[in-house]
Design a protein around this motif. Sequence first.
Motif, mmCIF file in Angstrom:
data_model
loop_
_atom_site.group_PDB
_atom_site.id
_atom_site.type_symbol
_atom_site.label_atom_id
_atom_site.label_comp_id
_atom_site.label_asym_id
_atom_site.label_seq_id
_atom_site.Cartn_x
_atom_site.Cartn_y
_atom_site.Cartn_z
ATOM 1 N N ALA A 28 63.200 31.441 56.060
ATOM 2 C CA ALA A 28 64.451 31.721 56.772
ATOM 3 C C ALA A 28 64.262 31.548 58.279
ATOM 4 O O ALA A 28 65.143 31.030 58.968
ATOM 5 C CB ALA A 28 64.934 33.138 56.452
ATOM 6 N N LEU A 29 63.107 31.961 58.786
ATOM 7 C CA LEU A 29 62.803 31.800 60.206
ATOM 8 C C LEU A 29 62.763 30.323 60.584
ATOM 9 O O LEU A 29 63.317 29.912 61.608
ATOM 10 C CB LEU A 29 61.464 32.468 60.535
ATOM 11 C CG LEU A 29 60.972 32.350 61.970
ATOM 12 C CD1 LEU A 29 61.919 33.065 62.929
ATOM 13 C CD2 LEU A 29 59.566 32.902 62.092
ATOM 14 N N LYS A 30 62.144 29.516 59.737
ATOM 15 C CA LYS A 30 62.053 28.068 59.991
ATOM 16 C C LYS A 30 63.452 27.448 60.003
ATOM 17 O O LYS A 30 63.769 26.644 60.881
ATOM 18 C CB LYS A 30 61.187 27.422 58.900
ATOM 19 C CG LYS A 30 61.098 25.919 58.983
ATOM 20 C CD LYS A 30 59.946 25.488 59.848
ATOM 21 C CE LYS A 30 59.699 24.012 59.756
ATOM 22 N NZ LYS A 30 60.393 23.244 60.749
ATOM 23 N N LYS A 31 64.303 27.846 59.048
ATOM 24 C CA LYS A 31 65.669 27.316 59.004
ATOM 25 C C LYS A 31 66.447 27.724 60.254
ATOM 26 O O LYS A 31 67.210 26.932 60.802
ATOM 27 C CB LYS A 31 66.383 27.791 57.745
ATOM 28 C CG LYS A 31 65.891 27.102 56.495
ATOM 29 C CD LYS A 31 66.632 27.568 55.265
ATOM 30 C CE LYS A 31 66.104 26.866 54.028
ATOM 31 N NZ LYS A 31 66.765 27.320 52.806
ATOM 32 N N PHE A 32 66.241 28.963 60.687
ATOM 33 C CA PHE A 32 66.918 29.425 61.902
ATOM 34 C C PHE A 32 66.457 28.620 63.114
ATOM 35 O O PHE A 32 67.270 28.176 63.933
ATOM 36 C CB PHE A 32 66.662 30.918 62.130
ATOM 37 C CG PHE A 32 67.132 31.402 63.472
ATOM 38 C CD1 PHE A 32 68.485 31.539 63.743
ATOM 39 C CD2 PHE A 32 66.219 31.701 64.472
ATOM 40 C CE1 PHE A 32 68.927 31.970 64.989
ATOM 41 C CE2 PHE A 32 66.646 32.129 65.717
ATOM 42 C CZ PHE A 32 68.009 32.267 65.973
ATOM 43 N N GLU A 33 65.150 28.432 63.232
ATOM 44 C CA GLU A 33 64.615 27.670 64.360
ATOM 45 C C GLU A 33 65.126 26.235 64.354
ATOM 46 O O GLU A 33 65.475 25.689 65.398
ATOM 47 C CB GLU A 33 63.082 27.685 64.330
ATOM 48 C CG GLU A 33 62.490 29.017 64.714
ATOM 49 C CD GLU A 33 60.986 29.080 64.522
ATOM 50 O OE1 GLU A 33 60.409 28.177 63.861
ATOM 51 O OE2 GLU A 33 60.375 30.041 65.020
ATOM 52 N N ASP A 34 65.204 25.628 63.161
ATOM 53 C CA ASP A 34 65.715 24.258 63.061
ATOM 54 C C ASP A 34 67.181 24.186 63.487
ATOM 55 O O ASP A 34 67.579 23.286 64.231
ATOM 56 C CB ASP A 34 65.552 23.726 61.632
ATOM 57 C CG ASP A 34 64.101 23.497 61.244
ATOM 58 O OD1 ASP A 34 63.235 23.470 62.150
ATOM 59 O OD2 ASP A 34 63.829 23.358 60.033
ATOM 60 N N SER A 86 76.354 27.611 61.716
ATOM 61 C CA SER A 86 75.108 27.482 60.953
ATOM 62 C C SER A 86 74.001 28.352 61.548
ATOM 63 O O SER A 86 73.234 28.978 60.819
ATOM 64 C CB SER A 86 74.633 26.030 60.925
ATOM 65 O OG SER A 86 75.558 25.221 60.251
ATOM 66 N N VAL A 87 73.941 28.404 62.877
ATOM 67 C CA VAL A 87 72.930 29.230 63.551
ATOM 68 C C VAL A 87 73.188 30.712 63.268
ATOM 69 O O VAL A 87 72.255 31.462 62.962
ATOM 70 C CB VAL A 87 72.906 28.957 65.070
ATOM 71 C CG1 VAL A 87 72.089 29.998 65.809
ATOM 72 C CG2 VAL A 87 72.366 27.567 65.342
ATOM 73 N N ILE A 88 74.424 31.123 63.338
ATOM 74 C CA ILE A 88 74.776 32.525 63.061
ATOM 75 C C ILE A 88 74.411 32.878 61.625
ATOM 76 O O ILE A 88 73.823 33.935 61.363
ATOM 77 C CB ILE A 88 76.277 32.775 63.335
ATOM 78 C CG1 ILE A 88 76.544 32.702 64.843
ATOM 79 C CG2 ILE A 88 76.727 34.119 62.776
ATOM 80 C CD1 ILE A 88 78.013 32.665 65.220
ATOM 81 N N ASP A 89 74.742 31.991 60.698
ATOM 82 C CA ASP A 89 74.416 32.216 59.291
ATOM 83 C C ASP A 89 72.907 32.266 59.081
ATOM 84 O O ASP A 89 72.393 33.135 58.373
ATOM 85 C CB ASP A 89 75.044 31.106 58.440
ATOM 86 C CG ASP A 89 74.913 31.373 56.961
ATOM 87 O OD1 ASP A 89 75.169 32.525 56.545
ATOM 88 O OD2 ASP A 89 74.550 30.435 56.219
ATOM 89 N N ALA A 90 72.194 31.358 59.698
ATOM 90 C CA ALA A 90 70.731 31.321 59.565
ATOM 91 C C ALA A 90 70.106 32.582 60.171
ATOM 92 O O ALA A 90 69.148 33.134 59.619
ATOM 93 C CB ALA A 90 70.169 30.073 60.229
ATOM 94 N N ARG A 91 70.633 33.038 61.297
ATOM 95 C CA ARG A 91 70.127 34.272 61.925
ATOM 96 C C ARG A 91 70.368 35.467 61.003
ATOM 97 O O ARG A 91 69.499 36.327 60.853
ATOM 98 C CB ARG A 91 70.797 34.515 63.269
ATOM 99 C CG ARG A 91 70.285 35.794 63.946
ATOM 100 C CD ARG A 91 70.966 36.086 65.275
ATOM 101 N NE ARG A 91 70.595 35.095 66.254
ATOM 102 C CZ ARG A 91 71.460 34.374 66.963
ATOM 103 N NH1 ARG A 91 72.752 34.523 66.780
ATOM 104 N NH2 ARG A 91 71.037 33.494 67.849
ATOM 105 N N TYR A 92 71.548 35.522 60.389
ATOM 106 C CA TYR A 92 71.867 36.609 59.461
ATOM 107 C C TYR A 92 70.881 36.618 58.296
ATOM 108 O O TYR A 92 70.345 37.668 57.936
ATOM 109 C CB TYR A 92 73.310 36.468 58.958
ATOM 110 C CG TYR A 92 73.649 37.450 57.871
ATOM 111 C CD1 TYR A 92 73.892 38.785 58.168
ATOM 112 C CD2 TYR A 92 73.704 37.044 56.540
ATOM 113 C CE1 TYR A 92 74.185 39.698 57.171
ATOM 114 C CE2 TYR A 92 73.995 37.948 55.534
ATOM 115 C CZ TYR A 92 74.237 39.266 55.860
ATOM 116 O OH TYR A 92 74.522 40.171 54.869
ATOM 117 N N ARG A 93 70.651 35.448 57.709
ATOM 118 C CA ARG A 93 69.708 35.357 56.582
ATOM 119 C C ARG A 93 68.294 35.752 57.011
ATOM 120 O O ARG A 93 67.576 36.422 56.279
ATOM 121 C CB ARG A 93 69.707 33.949 56.008
ATOM 122 C CG ARG A 93 70.943 33.633 55.214
ATOM 123 C CD ARG A 93 70.785 32.335 54.441
ATOM 124 N NE ARG A 93 72.013 32.025 53.746
ATOM 125 C CZ ARG A 93 72.734 30.941 53.925
ATOM 126 N NH1 ARG A 93 72.338 30.029 54.794
ATOM 127 N NH2 ARG A 93 73.834 30.743 53.254
#
Length: 147
Positions: A28-34, A86-93
């Motif tokens: 999840a961290l990697k997806k957020f960073e991407d 997408s960033v907000i969603d990734a941060r939430y996850r």
Amino acid sequence: MIYQYKFEKILTIKEKEKNDALSKYNEALKKFEDAAEKLYKLLRKKEDLQAFQQEKLHKGLTVQEIRHNQLFMDNLEKIIEHCQKSVIDARYRMNLQQEKLMERNIEVKKYQKIRERDFGRFLEAIKEAENKNMDEISIQQFLSKEN
């Protein structure tokens, strides 16, 4: 006497759950960073485009070029808006996975603490048994010297 922790299987399961949670958090961290990096690049591109348009406006543009640039800017802003979601969603996850990881880590630490205390009691019992044996040997030696 061999030490056997009564909750060893549970601790092993909890450690596995913690490791699974850690891998999910890292993913999840990697997806957020991407997603954040993609957003940064888009915002940078928008900034560069605005600077380019300002420069062109000073030099003079045709109406067609202005329309073309504005259309491109509108599309870029839509892409940025989508990317922000997408960033907000990734941060939430990512935060959700972090909470799960913390919960799993706490559970593992509880069982490890129980094991430490149990092992301490085990060592005390061994020491006590050794002291008892030493007392018995001392008594037998004393009695055998008297006879």
